[in-house]
Design a protein around this motif. Structure first.
Motif, PDB file in Angstrom:
ATOM      1  N   SER A 137       0.846  -1.198   0.000  1.00  0.00           N
ATOM      2  CA  SER A 137       0.000   0.000   0.000  1.00  0.00           C
ATOM      3  C   SER A 137       0.874   1.238   0.000  1.00  0.00           C
ATOM      4  O   SER A 137       1.806   1.312   0.797  1.00  0.00           O
ATOM      5  CB  SER A 137      -0.900   0.010   1.229  1.00  0.00           C
ATOM      6  N   PRO A 138       0.664   2.208  -0.785  1.00  0.00           N
ATOM      7  CA  PRO A 138      -0.355   2.243  -1.843  1.00  0.00           C
ATOM      8  C   PRO A 138       0.076   1.411  -3.046  1.00  0.00           C
ATOM      9  O   PRO A 138       1.260   1.233  -3.284  1.00  0.00           O
ATOM     10  CB  PRO A 138      -0.419   3.725  -2.217  1.00  0.00           C
ATOM     11  N   ASN A 139      -0.881   0.962  -3.769  1.00  0.00           N
ATOM     12  CA  ASN A 139      -0.628   0.115  -4.937  1.00  0.00           C
ATOM     13  C   ASN A 139      -0.276   1.009  -6.127  1.00  0.00           C
ATOM     14  O   ASN A 139      -1.106   1.307  -6.969  1.00  0.00           O
ATOM     15  CB  ASN A 139      -1.859  -0.736  -5.227  1.00  0.00           C
ATOM     16  N   ASP A 140       0.992   1.425  -6.168  1.00  0.00           N
ATOM     17  CA  ASP A 140       1.414   2.340  -7.231  1.00  0.00           C
ATOM     18  C   ASP A 140       2.505   1.740  -8.115  1.00  0.00           C
ATOM     19  O   ASP A 140       3.391   2.432  -8.594  1.00  0.00           O
ATOM     20  CB  ASP A 140       1.897   3.659  -6.629  1.00  0.00           C
ATOM     21  N   PHE A 141       2.424   0.446  -8.335  1.00  0.00           N
ATOM     22  CA  PHE A 141       3.433  -0.258  -9.135  1.00  0.00           C
ATOM     23  C   PHE A 141       3.164  -0.054 -10.619  1.00  0.00           C
ATOM     24  O   PHE A 141       2.016  -0.055 -11.055  1.00  0.00           O
ATOM     25  CB  PHE A 141       3.429  -1.754  -8.809  1.00  0.00           C
ATOM     26  N   THR A 142       4.243   0.069 -11.365  1.00  0.00           N
ATOM     27  CA  THR A 142       4.093   0.227 -12.818  1.00  0.00           C
ATOM     28  C   THR A 142       4.093  -1.115 -13.546  1.00  0.00           C
ATOM     29  O   THR A 142       3.520  -1.226 -14.622  1.00  0.00           O
ATOM     30  CB  THR A 142       5.216   1.107 -13.383  1.00  0.00           C
ATOM     31  N   GLU A 170       8.598  -4.365 -10.723  1.00  0.00           N
ATOM     32  CA  GLU A 170       8.701  -3.418  -9.609  1.00  0.00           C
ATOM     33  C   GLU A 170       8.153  -4.037  -8.321  1.00  0.00           C
ATOM     34  O   GLU A 170       8.726  -3.856  -7.249  1.00  0.00           O
ATOM     35  CB  GLU A 170       7.959  -2.125  -9.935  1.00  0.00           C
ATOM     36  N   VAL A 171       7.065  -4.763  -8.425  1.00  0.00           N
ATOM     37  CA  VAL A 171       6.506  -5.464  -7.261  1.00  0.00           C
ATOM     38  C   VAL A 171       7.534  -6.457  -6.723  1.00  0.00           C
ATOM     39  O   VAL A 171       7.815  -6.498  -5.521  1.00  0.00           O
ATOM     40  CB  VAL A 171       5.199  -6.212  -7.626  1.00  0.00           C
ATOM     41  N   THR A 172       8.095  -7.251  -7.602  1.00  0.00           N
ATOM     42  CA  THR A 172       9.103  -8.249  -7.212  1.00  0.00           C
ATOM     43  C   THR A 172      10.292  -7.593  -6.535  1.00  0.00           C
ATOM     44  O   THR A 172      10.735  -8.040  -5.466  1.00  0.00           O
ATOM     45  CB  THR A 172       9.568  -9.043  -8.450  1.00  0.00           C
TER      46      THR A 172
END
Length: 75
Positions: A14-19, A23-25
């Motif tokens: 949070s916040p879910n601002d991944f492109t 990026e999440v990984t």
């Protein structure tokens, strides 16, 4: 595990601002490395004796309510 995932949710997801998924990984791996380097064992305050007493109280409470409901006349 719940504590870990709660921290993970607040600090990484949070916040879910991944492109993108990369990026999440990367953010998850960075968090894991940082967390493993600083994590301390969790100090439980509830002892097994406390838990035994709580469970006994719950059993008595449940039994008392079952007796009360079976003693009430049917309507």
């Amino acid at each position: 595990m719940e504590v870990y995932f709660s921290v993970l949710q607040r600090e990484v997801v949070s916040p879910n601002d991944f492109t993108d998924l990369a990026e999440v990984t990367n953010r998850l791996r960075a968090f894991e490395d940082r967390y493993n380097a600083t994590a301390q064992p969790f100090q439980w305050k509830l002892t097994t004796s406390d838990l035994d007493h709580l469970l006994a109280r719950l059993d008595r409470h449940t039994a008392d309510h079952q007796e009360e409901s079976s003693a009430e006349p049917a309507k």
